[in-house]
Design an enzyme around this catalytic site. Sequence first.
Site, PDB file in Angstrom:
ATOM      1  N   LYS A 190       0.843  -1.199   0.000  1.00 59.51           N
ATOM      2  CA  LYS A 190       0.000   0.000   0.000  1.00 59.51           C
ATOM      3  C   LYS A 190       0.873   1.242   0.000  1.00 59.51           C
ATOM      4  CE  LYS A 190      -3.910   2.047   2.561  1.00 59.51           C
ATOM      5  NZ  LYS A 190      -4.822   1.897   3.721  1.00 59.51           N
ATOM      6  N   SER A 203      -9.780   2.274   2.877  1.00 60.41           N
ATOM      7  CA  SER A 203      -8.866   2.938   1.968  1.00 60.41           C
ATOM      8  C   SER A 203      -7.919   1.979   1.239  1.00 60.41           C
ATOM      9  CB  SER A 203      -8.026   3.952   2.752  1.00 60.41           C
ATOM     10  OG  SER A 203      -7.197   3.291   3.718  1.00 60.41           O
ATOM     11  N   SER A 209     -10.289  -0.035   7.317  1.00 62.72           N
ATOM     12  CA  SER A 209      -9.750   0.039   5.954  1.00 62.72           C
ATOM     13  C   SER A 209      -9.000  -1.192   5.478  1.00 62.72           C
ATOM     14  CB  SER A 209      -8.848   1.268   5.822  1.00 62.72           C
ATOM     15  OG  SER A 209      -9.619   2.447   5.846  1.00 62.72           O
TER      16      SER A 209
END
Length: 499
Positions: free
Chosen positions: A79, A160, A184
């Site tokens: 990420k 997210s 998330s």
Amino acid sequence: MTDFTTFGVARLRDGLRQGDFTAREVADAFIVKISRAKALNAFLVETPDHALAAAKAADAARAAGEALKPLAGIPLGIKDLFCTAGVPTTAASHILEGFTPTYESAVTQNLWDAGAGMLGKLNMDQFAMGSSNETSAFGNVVSPWKRNDGGNAPLAPGGSSGGSSSAVAARLCPGATGTDTGGSIRQPAAFTGISGIKPTYGRCSRWGTIAFASSLDQAGPMAADVRDCAILLEAMAGYDSKDTTSLQLDVPRWEQGLSANLSGIRVGVPVEYRVDGMPGEIDRLWEQGIDWLKDAGAEIVSVSLPHTKYALPAYYIIAPAEASSNLARYDGVRYGLRDLPAKDAGGGTGLQDMYAATRADGFGAEVKRRIMIGTYVLSAGFYDAYYTQAQKVRTLIARDFERAWAKCDVLLTPTAPSAAFALGEKSADPIAMYLNDVFTVPSSLAGLPAMSVPGGLDVKGLPLGLQIIGKPLDEQGVLNAGLAIEERAGFTARPDAWW
């Protein structure tokens, strides 16, 4: 020809150790697949050289008869919230466009030390603020799933960590890192039919991970199944002296401790999670999950978490407040974007003008919204009315969980109040978007370990997830309950490769 991209972390690890294939073959397969999946927009930066270097080291070690590291040759997606030395890291925000760290985050360094390689940096909601991956400055991620009703609307992969969930679900990487502030990791895992675990706050170091809300942010793995999550979490976790909230504890052998036998385990079902308007298919899956855990030997008990209804408003005071403080560092002075406004009447511009121009251009609408909310609730005259009250509610929520542990060992709830929605469907209504976190936020406020595992499909053929919440530091109990559900659900559905 063997398609190595269909293999999970455990199968790749075991095959590499046994010499069934080479790490180079594995890396090449994923690199090619990523090159063919641009339509998903899951990767912001591709790093094939990093993955190939890790593969080369793994193959050389095996050829020399050396013991392989735990993740030797396993290529992962990272990420874009984790700083990676020499590789651009933007938190999917224009304000950090072009920023290349000279240092490595603690979590990614742990993974490289374990022998893993990096396939690239994964797209995400800007500064981890969002539930649909639509706030990225570099375009939204698209879920690899499609509805079976003939509609072609592109679907949200959750957020997210939407780039992570989309990439794992599409088999662009066998596993990925995510971060979870209010859900998330878990919500995007539920939306895309994969597994993801948020460990106890402090299990994984936050050092080198771009901050959103420091008292809530926690890294965790996302993968196809529970075992792969256990393997990755073992490598990611560990004490770090550079993070004052890091827990100085040994990392348990979670994979070795996996067991789907829940005899003697009490599973709590919180009555407050039966919210008004919850779709019937979510409720039916929850009941099915209860039956699966009974079949695994667990005792089901009803518990009450009376302050649950206050969790979401408390979270959306505390998290923006911390964000407004953390994001104050992005001012155009030291790194990232710098915008200079037009010169004033005196022929120059002031420092405040440069700050304002940089932040106005660099931050997206959702980030600005949360900064403004956070600044407001921290301002004189409102601090006690909002922020202090929210922190008191947070304490009450934590106490609710403490009382529940007297009656049960883990909790079972839905992960999200719906299946994946279409991109654009909720982006115009921030409140509707925030409600996606209704089931995940309470455990985040309490710092508890929690996991989502896929339980089935809705009537439109989209994945639905079940959430297990555990006691502090009891990742093993969470993983074991997740494994029990996984084995009984038999979830093998995969999205068609339309991209």
